[in-house]
Design a protein around this motif. Structure first.
Motif, PDB file in Angstrom:
ATOM      1  N   ASP A   1      -4.097 -35.451  -0.624  1.00 54.33           N
ATOM      2  CA  ASP A   1      -5.258 -36.324  -0.801  1.00 54.33           C
ATOM      3  C   ASP A   1      -6.536 -35.491  -0.808  1.00 54.33           C
ATOM      4  OD1 ASP A   1      -3.700 -38.710  -0.746  1.00 54.33           O
ATOM      5  OD2 ASP A   1      -3.603 -38.562   1.429  1.00 54.33           O
ATOM      6  N   ASP A   2      -7.269 -35.535  -1.935  1.00 54.15           N
ATOM      7  CA  ASP A   2      -8.495 -34.743  -2.090  1.00 54.15           C
ATOM      8  C   ASP A   2      -9.639 -35.270  -1.229  1.00 54.15           C
ATOM      9  OD1 ASP A   2      -7.099 -33.382  -4.020  1.00 54.15           O
ATOM     10  OD2 ASP A   2      -8.313 -34.087  -5.701  1.00 54.15           O
ATOM     11  N   TRP A   3     -10.516 -34.329  -0.831  1.00 55.24           N
ATOM     12  CA  TRP A   3     -11.832 -34.692  -0.292  1.00 55.24           C
ATOM     13  C   TRP A   3     -12.692 -34.965  -1.525  1.00 55.24           C
ATOM     14  CZ3 TRP A   3     -12.906 -34.515   5.009  1.00 55.24           C
ATOM     15  CH2 TRP A   3     -11.992 -33.857   5.819  1.00 55.24           C
ATOM     16  N   ALA A   4     -13.392 -36.071  -1.584  1.00 55.42           N
ATOM     17  CA  ALA A   4     -14.182 -36.430  -2.761  1.00 55.42           C
ATOM     18  C   ALA A   4     -15.430 -35.558  -2.875  1.00 55.42           C
ATOM     19  CB  ALA A   4     -14.580 -37.899  -2.685  1.00 55.42           C
ATOM     20  N   ALA A   5     -15.812 -35.266  -4.104  1.00 57.59           N
ATOM     21  CA  ALA A   5     -17.037 -34.509  -4.361  1.00 57.59           C
ATOM     22  C   ALA A   5     -18.224 -35.255  -3.762  1.00 57.59           C
ATOM     23  CB  ALA A   5     -17.239 -34.315  -5.855  1.00 57.59           C
ATOM     24  N   GLY A   6     -19.126 -34.520  -3.112  1.00 55.41           N
ATOM     25  CA  GLY A   6     -20.304 -35.112  -2.504  1.00 55.41           C
ATOM     26  C   GLY A   6     -20.094 -35.587  -1.080  1.00 55.41           C
ATOM     27  N   ASN A   7     -18.847 -35.704  -0.648  1.00 58.50           N
ATOM     28  CA  ASN A   7     -18.553 -36.105   0.725  1.00 58.50           C
ATOM     29  C   ASN A   7     -18.444 -34.882   1.619  1.00 58.50           C
ATOM     30  OD1 ASN A   7     -18.471 -38.747  -0.068  1.00 58.50           O
ATOM     31  ND2 ASN A   7     -16.267 -38.975   0.116  1.00 58.50           N
ATOM     32  N   THR A   8     -18.599 -35.090   2.917  1.00 58.99           N
ATOM     33  CA  THR A   8     -18.417 -34.003   3.866  1.00 58.99           C
ATOM     34  C   THR A   8     -16.937 -33.663   3.952  1.00 58.99           C
ATOM     35  OG1 THR A   8     -20.327 -34.716   5.147  1.00 58.99           O
ATOM     36  CG2 THR A   8     -18.754 -33.284   6.264  1.00 58.99           C
ATOM     37  N   ALA A   9     -16.642 -32.361   3.857  1.00 58.05           N
ATOM     38  CA  ALA A   9     -15.266 -31.866   3.945  1.00 58.05           C
ATOM     39  C   ALA A   9     -15.170 -30.897   5.117  1.00 58.05           C
ATOM     40  CB  ALA A   9     -14.871 -31.181   2.648  1.00 58.05           C
ATOM     41  N   VAL A  10     -13.940 -30.600   5.530  1.00 57.92           N
ATOM     42  CA  VAL A  10     -13.684 -29.675   6.636  1.00 57.92           C
ATOM     43  C   VAL A  10     -12.860 -28.512   6.094  1.00 57.92           C
ATOM     44  CG1 VAL A  10     -12.568 -29.406   8.882  1.00 57.92           C
ATOM     45  CG2 VAL A  10     -13.734 -31.546   8.327  1.00 57.92           C
ATOM     46  N   ALA A  11     -13.283 -27.281   6.433  1.00 59.28           N
ATOM     47  CA  ALA A  11     -12.540 -26.089   6.033  1.00 59.28           C
ATOM     48  C   ALA A  11     -12.332 -25.198   7.255  1.00 59.28           C
ATOM     49  CB  ALA A  11     -13.276 -25.336   4.937  1.00 59.28           C
ATOM     50  N   ILE A  12     -11.198 -24.524   7.283  1.00 60.05           N
ATOM     51  CA  ILE A  12     -10.798 -23.691   8.412  1.00 60.05           C
ATOM     52  C   ILE A  12     -11.297 -22.264   8.232  1.00 60.05           C
ATOM     53  CG2 ILE A  12      -8.811 -22.723   9.646  1.00 60.05           C
ATOM     54  CD1 ILE A  12      -7.201 -25.149   8.651  1.00 60.05           C
ATOM     55  N   GLU A  13     -11.833 -21.693   9.324  1.00 53.71           N
ATOM     56  CA  GLU A  13     -12.132 -20.265   9.366  1.00 53.71           C
ATOM     57  C   GLU A  13     -10.827 -19.584   9.765  1.00 53.71           C
ATOM     58  OE1 GLU A  13     -15.462 -19.249  11.806  1.00 53.71           O
ATOM     59  OE2 GLU A  13     -16.760 -20.734  10.849  1.00 53.71           O
ATOM     60  N   MET A  14     -10.151 -18.973   8.815  1.00 55.19           N
ATOM     61  CA  MET A  14      -8.811 -18.424   9.057  1.00 55.19           C
ATOM     62  C   MET A  14      -8.856 -17.242  10.021  1.00 55.19           C
ATOM     63  SD  MET A  14      -7.062 -18.684   5.296  1.00 55.19           S
ATOM     64  CE  MET A  14      -8.281 -17.687   4.455  1.00 55.19           C
ATOM     65  N   GLN A  15      -7.927 -17.240  10.968  1.00 57.85           N
ATOM     66  CA  GLN A  15      -7.781 -16.165  11.950  1.00 57.85           C
ATOM     67  C   GLN A  15      -6.461 -15.449  11.694  1.00 57.85           C
ATOM     68  OE1 GLN A  15     -10.326 -15.623  14.212  1.00 57.85           O
ATOM     69  NE2 GLN A  15     -11.335 -17.250  13.060  1.00 57.85           N
TER      70      GLN A  15
ATOM     71  N   CYS B   1      -6.443 -26.509  17.956  1.00 56.45           N
ATOM     72  CA  CYS B   1      -7.743 -26.783  17.340  1.00 56.45           C
ATOM     73  C   CYS B   1      -8.273 -25.534  16.634  1.00 56.45           C
ATOM     74  CB  CYS B   1      -8.757 -27.247  18.385  1.00 56.45           C
ATOM     75  SG  CYS B   1      -8.273 -28.755  19.224  1.00 56.45           S
ATOM     76  N   PRO B   2      -7.949 -25.336  15.346  1.00 59.11           N
ATOM     77  CA  PRO B   2      -8.484 -24.172  14.652  1.00 59.11           C
ATOM     78  C   PRO B   2      -9.997 -24.290  14.495  1.00 59.11           C
ATOM     79  CG  PRO B   2      -7.420 -25.645  13.103  1.00 59.11           C
ATOM     80  CD  PRO B   2      -7.152 -26.180  14.483  1.00 59.11           C
ATOM     81  N   GLN B   3     -10.673 -23.151  14.341  1.00 54.40           N
ATOM     82  CA  GLN B   3     -12.119 -23.146  14.120  1.00 54.40           C
ATOM     83  C   GLN B   3     -12.409 -23.648  12.713  1.00 54.40           C
ATOM     84  OE1 GLN B   3     -14.469 -22.344  16.515  1.00 54.40           O
ATOM     85  NE2 GLN B   3     -12.644 -22.434  17.765  1.00 54.40           N
ATOM     86  N   VAL B   4     -13.306 -24.618  12.588  1.00 54.59           N
ATOM     87  CA  VAL B   4     -13.596 -25.220  11.291  1.00 54.59           C
ATOM     88  C   VAL B   4     -15.096 -25.269  11.037  1.00 54.59           C
ATOM     89  CG1 VAL B   4     -11.509 -26.641  11.296  1.00 54.59           C
ATOM     90  CG2 VAL B   4     -13.623 -27.575  12.216  1.00 54.59           C
ATOM     91  N   ARG B   5     -15.433 -25.471   9.776  1.00 51.16           N
ATOM     92  CA  ARG B   5     -16.811 -25.709   9.361  1.00 51.16           C
ATOM     93  C   ARG B   5     -16.833 -26.976   8.524  1.00 51.16           C
ATOM     94  NH1 ARG B   5     -19.289 -20.336   6.927  1.00 51.16           N
ATOM     95  NH2 ARG B   5     -21.241 -21.308   7.522  1.00 51.16           N
ATOM     96  N   GLU B   6     -17.956 -27.669   8.563  1.00 52.37           N
ATOM     97  CA  GLU B   6     -18.128 -28.871   7.758  1.00 52.37           C
ATOM     98  C   GLU B   6     -19.264 -28.656   6.780  1.00 52.37           C
ATOM     99  OE1 GLU B   6     -18.806 -32.292  10.189  1.00 52.37           O
ATOM    100  OE2 GLU B   6     -16.864 -32.157  11.177  1.00 52.37           O
ATOM    101  N   ALA B   7     -19.105 -29.158   5.563  1.00 51.55           N
ATOM    102  CA  ALA B   7     -20.145 -29.098   4.539  1.00 51.55           C
ATOM    103  C   ALA B   7     -19.784 -30.094   3.450  1.00 51.55           C
ATOM    104  CB  ALA B   7     -20.266 -27.692   3.954  1.00 51.55           C
ATOM    105  N   ASP B   8     -20.758 -30.409   2.609  1.00 49.25           N
ATOM    106  CA  ASP B   8     -20.479 -31.278   1.466  1.00 49.25           C
ATOM    107  C   ASP B   8     -19.605 -30.538   0.467  1.00 49.25           C
ATOM    108  OD1 ASP B   8     -21.982 -33.329   2.528  1.00 49.25           O
ATOM    109  OD2 ASP B   8     -23.753 -32.910   1.326  1.00 49.25           O
ATOM    110  N   ALA B   9     -18.752 -31.272  -0.213  1.00 43.83           N
ATOM    111  CA  ALA B   9     -17.894 -30.703  -1.251  1.00 43.83           C
ATOM    112  C   ALA B   9     -18.641 -30.753  -2.580  1.00 43.83           C
ATOM    113  CB  ALA B   9     -16.601 -31.494  -1.349  1.00 43.83           C
ATOM    114  N   SER B  10     -18.778 -29.603  -3.251  1.00 45.36           N
ATOM    115  CA  SER B  10     -19.468 -29.582  -4.550  1.00 45.36           C
ATOM    116  C   SER B  10     -18.593 -30.185  -5.646  1.00 45.36           C
ATOM    117  CB  SER B  10     -19.872 -28.159  -4.927  1.00 45.36           C
ATOM    118  OG  SER B  10     -18.732 -27.339  -5.081  1.00 45.36           O
ATOM    119  N   VAL B  11     -17.275 -30.152  -5.464  1.00 44.55           N
ATOM    120  CA  VAL B  11     -16.292 -30.766  -6.360  1.00 44.55           C
ATOM    121  C   VAL B  11     -15.211 -31.384  -5.473  1.00 44.55           C
ATOM    122  CG1 VAL B  11     -16.690 -29.133  -8.251  1.00 44.55           C
ATOM    123  CG2 VAL B  11     -14.958 -28.633  -6.542  1.00 44.55           C
TER     124      VAL B  11
END
Length: 153
Positions: A67-81, A16-26
């Motif tokens: 498969d892209d995360w759509a713009a405006g939808n919540t996406a998940v990104a990894i905090e790289m270690q 389980c890598p550390q992740v953050r969630e936020a809306d995708a601007s694109v």
């Protein structure tokens, strides 16, 4: 078709890598680099300032790395270690000739070979000549702590 089927490559004892969630601007393709901008994920570029994150594959919806995360939808990104391996995107025409090649953010959140004065966010963990005609996933190891890197002055 991507060379890897996951973005987080291990080690396997860290499932389980550390992740953050936020809306995708694109629209965000897994394996691209992003930064937070106005509370949304925006693609990282050559003049990136801030914490660099790596877009995760949408395993929650059983989608793959192409498969892209759509713009405006919540996406998940990894905090790289620095003790983990990831698959990050390099552009067509990038030739990685040695393991440990320093990599920097380039256009559209992809990685490029770093110059002597550029921001280094990762090092290649494999040799790969991307002459495939499209961007590909490259196995990388993050450069030290990824918290709040800033461009070289």
């Amino acid at each position: 078709m991507a060379r890897f089927n996951k973005i987080f490559l291990g080690p396997v004892d860290k499932t389980c890598p550390q992740v953050r969630e936020a809306d995708a601007s694109v629209a965000l393709k897994p394996g691209r680099l992003v930064v937070m901008s106005s509370g949304e994920f925006a693609l990282a570029g050559a003049a990136t300032i801030g914490q660099v994150l790596l877009v995760q594959d949408n395993y929650l919806a059983m989608k793959g790395v192409d498969d892209d995360w759509a713009a405006g939808n919540t996406a998940v990104a990894i905090e790289m270690q620095s003790d983990e391996l990831y698959a990050a995107r390099i552009a067509n025409g990038v030739n990685i000739t040695a393991k440990g090649t320093a990599l920097t953010p380039a256009a559209n959140g992809t990685l490029a070979i770093a110059s002597t004065s550029g921001l280094v966010v990762a090092y290649s963990d494999e040799i790969y000549n991307n002459n495939s005609g499209s961007e590909q996933l490259l196995r990388v190891r993050p450069a030290g702590s990824q918290s709040y890197l800033s461009a070289a002055v």
